[in-house]
Write an enzyme that holds these catalytic residues in place. Structure first.
Site, mmCIF file in Angstrom:
data_model
loop_
_atom_site.group_PDB
_atom_site.id
_atom_site.type_symbol
_atom_site.label_atom_id
_atom_site.label_comp_id
_atom_site.label_asym_id
_atom_site.label_seq_id
_atom_site.Cartn_x
_atom_site.Cartn_y
_atom_site.Cartn_z
ATOM 1 N N HIS A 229 -11.066 7.127 30.378
ATOM 2 C CA HIS A 229 -12.457 6.994 30.790
ATOM 3 C C HIS A 229 -12.862 5.540 30.615
ATOM 4 O O HIS A 229 -12.227 4.777 29.864
ATOM 5 C CB HIS A 229 -13.368 7.888 29.938
ATOM 6 C CG HIS A 229 -13.223 9.348 30.221
ATOM 7 N ND1 HIS A 229 -13.227 9.875 31.497
ATOM 8 C CD2 HIS A 229 -13.088 10.415 29.376
ATOM 9 C CE1 HIS A 229 -13.107 11.189 31.435
ATOM 10 N NE2 HIS A 229 -13.008 11.554 30.158
ATOM 11 N N CYS A 272 -13.192 4.744 35.312
ATOM 12 C CA CYS A 272 -14.498 4.447 35.904
ATOM 13 C C CYS A 272 -15.040 3.166 35.288
ATOM 14 O O CYS A 272 -14.710 2.804 34.146
ATOM 15 C CB CYS A 272 -15.466 5.597 35.634
ATOM 16 S SG CYS A 272 -15.068 7.133 36.516
#
Length: 386
Positions: A229, A272
């Site tokens: 992430h 991301c």
């Protein structure tokens, strides 16, 4: 003269010559990844065309793929022994002054040989066996955030392609922010292998990961893949603590002690960089004997390719893996056998990912990878030769 323009100016002659054995050129084209297997089957299966018609369709297909594919096609025509024997007329057709090969062959003039020698001098030397280490950090199971299902598929694809490119592939899974930082420092300094036990480093061997067999040793290049992430400028450990991407790359800065000084270091970041959707826009028509010391900048010889631009999300399929990593692996498989440099291949990744749609509404959710680098030379990765 550009490769595409050269093909255009010699199109009729090339087509007439290749008609002598159109299946040979189709087979060579698919073997060298100039066309896909689907395109090969489509070209082969056009029943309404004679041999000349098949060749015309094939040459048009190559030219429509752009300058890089045209150059690769002309390179194939000038270097493949079977093609040279089957189509001897090609030698006269492709004049010396139009030689487009990146390396010296007999068809090139002596004048061009000097230019090609200079090109080789401007390319990173990758002579070690293996070429180097490929380290994959794969964060899947987070303490507080949703897991990253599908990431293991990305890891498998990366391991396959970089082992094929002659790298030793190592992986550590589910690392906290501090563990990521320390394992990177360990690899940057090539520390005592006993210190790696904490990170449960695995090694890719015979299509699977097993326990580390021997101490990692750096070669002539280094690949670092971080799958996690992330948010603007950072990736997260499984404890949801952020590690700056800039801090990751700075760990491998050139220094007198670093085993990777003057060697290329490539960072592939699948994470991301925010939560905002990235909307699309509808287009309208569109060293040696030098007595003087040579210094290089600390942050030289680095390439970073991030799955998306800052502030935006990146897409990952829970079964097939992420858009970005899967495209990287696909384009490496296609471009490396053609001796394409890494920047060319990764630009193609940018273009492929940019064309994908993340929503049923066209243009609503897009993804745009970002490349930045301080490479001083051409980086060309070469696969194992069977």
């Amino acid at each position: 003269m550009a490769a595409k323009e050269l093909m255009r100016s010699n199109k009729t002659s090339i087509q007439e010559t290749l008609c002598a054995d159109y299946m040979l050129i189709l087979n060579k084209a698919v073997q060298n990844n100039l066309i896909t297997s689907r395109e090969y089957n489509n070209l082969k299966g056009i029943n309404r065309l004679n041999e000349e018609g098949h060749v015309v369709e094939f040459v048009d297909k190559v030219m429509n793929k752009g300058e890089e594919t045209c150059q690769a096609f002309l390179t194939l025509l000038q270097t493949d022994d079977e093609i040279q024997q089957t189509y001897p007329q090609l030698k006269n057709m492709l004049k010396k002054e139009t030689c487009l090969l990146p390396y010296s062959v007999q068809a090139c003039s002596d004048e061009n040989t000097d230019d090609q020698k200079q090109m080789r001098q401007e390319e990173y030397e990758l002579n070690s066996q293996p070429t180097g280490l490929c380290l994959i950090i794969n964060n899947v199971n987070f303490l507080y955030s949703k897991g990253r299902t599908g990431s293991d598929k990305d890891v498998e694809s990366l391991a396959e392609v970089f082992s094929w490119l002659r790298f030793r592939v190592l992986m550590c899974k589910d690392q906290t922010k501090d563990q990521m930082k320390r394992v990177l420092e360990c690899f940057a300094s090539q520390c005592d292998p006993s210190l790696l036990k904490e990170f449960n480093v695995k090694e890719w061997t015979h299509s699977r990961f097993i326990d580390l067999q021997e101490a990692p040793k750096h070669g002539d290049a280094f690949i670092c893949c971080v799958l996690s992430h992330g948010n603007k400028g950072v990736v997260f450990g499984i404890d949801d603590e952020p590690l700056a991407i800039k801090e990751i790359t700075k760990t491998f800065m050139a220094s007198h002690q670093s085993p990777l000084t003057d060697k290329p270091k490539v960072f592939l970041i699948q994470a991301c960089q925010g939560v905002a959707p990235h909307p699309g826009v509808l287009l309208k028509d569109l060293q040696g004997d030098n007595p003087h010391p040579i210094f290089i900048p600390q942050e030289s010889d680095v390439l970073v390719n991030i799955a998306t631009v800052e502030d935006c999300e990146a897409f990952r399929n829970i079964k097939t893996g992420s858009w970005f990593i899967q495209s990287v692996c696909k384009q490496l498989k296609e471009g490396c056998p053609r001796n394409e440099e890494i920047e060319v291949i990764l630009r193609r990744v940018n273009n492929e990912v940019a064309q994908k749609e993340g929503s049923s509404v066209p243009g609503a959710r897009k993804q745009m990878p970002e490349i930045r680098h301080t490479l001083r030379k051409r980086l060309v990765l070469t696969p194992h030769r069977n």
